[in-house]
Design an enzyme around this catalytic site. Structure first.
Site, mmCIF file in Angstrom:
data_model
loop_
_atom_site.group_PDB
_atom_site.id
_atom_site.type_symbol
_atom_site.label_atom_id
_atom_site.label_comp_id
_atom_site.label_asym_id
_atom_site.label_seq_id
_atom_site.Cartn_x
_atom_site.Cartn_y
_atom_site.Cartn_z
ATOM 1 N N CYS A 260 -19.002 -2.080 12.510
ATOM 2 C CA CYS A 260 -19.987 -1.088 12.049
ATOM 3 C C CYS A 260 -19.868 0.207 12.852
ATOM 4 O O CYS A 260 -19.994 1.309 12.305
ATOM 5 C CB CYS A 260 -21.403 -1.641 12.194
ATOM 6 S SG CYS A 260 -21.689 -3.150 11.267
HETATM 7 C C1 BEZ Z 1 -19.217 -5.928 13.118
HETATM 8 O O1 BEZ Z 1 -19.641 -4.857 12.717
HETATM 9 O O2 BEZ Z 1 -18.278 -5.994 13.893
HETATM 10 C C2 BEZ Z 1 -19.855 -7.194 12.662
HETATM 11 C C3 BEZ Z 1 -21.178 -7.241 12.290
HETATM 12 C C4 BEZ Z 1 -21.746 -8.436 11.902
HETATM 13 C C5 BEZ Z 1 -20.983 -9.579 11.863
HETATM 14 C C6 BEZ Z 1 -19.635 -9.525 12.202
HETATM 15 C C7 BEZ Z 1 -19.065 -8.342 12.601
#
Ligand code: BEZ
Length: 212
Positions: free
Chosen positions: A45
């Site tokens: 994210c």
């Molecule tokens: C991420 O943004 O890296 C992420 C967010 C939630 C679950 C897995 C990865």
């Protein structure tokens, strides 16, 4: 609620890093890109929001307002944008909606319980100036989206709204486009496609992009 192409994008009022947002009013006459991310302070994210911020001039040029959303609260978003600035080298220049009550996530069906029953998946809603949902993309949390592809979809939607054409596989702005099979009258063809066309099959006609 499952949203389908052509449906009106649900309106809502929700808090964001830029204050309270009344969605339809906030969109005004612009196109909108509403996209969910699963959680603040997570790596994928962080890269997505940083890259989106760097594309601001590209979204502005296409008259698209960008709005991110997750189930985290405004305080959390506000702390996280510092990390995005530090690690991605850009300020976040669009609002991030806070959706701890899942109002927006539920309206847009962004929580897919068989993937995760509390966090949103990576949804993208392309919304036109009439507030219609024109395209959607859904990725799992583990797969970061391709925001260059998102710009490409916007280019295709805006081009095909303005001209009687469709865009072929892997098309990008400036490439040749397709004349829909529904257009068969030679006089109409000549007036709509003055640059000419190539006919590979009666249903497969290629013409230069009309606005280039
Ligand atoms: C991420 O943004 O890296 C992420 C967010 C939630 C679950 C897995 C990865």
């Amino acid at each position: 609620m499952t949203l389908r192409l052509g449906d009106t994008a649900p309106d809502f009022t929700q808090q964001s890093t830029a204050g309270e947002i009344h969605f339809h009013q906030w969109l005004g006459d612009s196109w909108g890109l509403l996209f969910s991310h699963p959680k603040d302070f997570t790596p994928v994210c962080t890269t997505e929001l940083g890259y989106t911020a760097k594309l601001k001039s590209e979204f502005d040029r296409r008259h698209v307002k960008v709005l991110a959303v997750s189930v985290d609260a405004v305080d959390s978003h506000n702390q996280w944008v510092g990390d995005i600035a530090e690690t991605q080298g850009t300020a976040v220049n669009f609002p991030i909606l806070a959706d701890p009550d899942r109002k927006v996530s539920d309206l847009y069906d962004m929580i897919h319980p068989n993937a995760n029953d509390t966090l949103t998946v990576r949804s993208v809603f392309f919304i036109d100036p009439k507030k219609k949902v024109r395209a959607t993309i859904t990725y799992p949390a583990s797969t970061g989206r391709n925001f260059d592809e998102i710009l490409r979809v916007i280019d295709s939607l805006q081009l095909t709204d303005g001209y009687s054409v469709a865009t072929p596989v892997n098309w990008k702005d400036g490439d040749d486009v397709i004349i829909p099979a529904s257009i068969t009258d030679p006089a109409v063809m000549k007036s709509k496609f003055p640059k000419g066309w190539r006919e590979l099959k009666s249903y497969l006609r290629i013409t230069p992009q009309p606005n280039k």
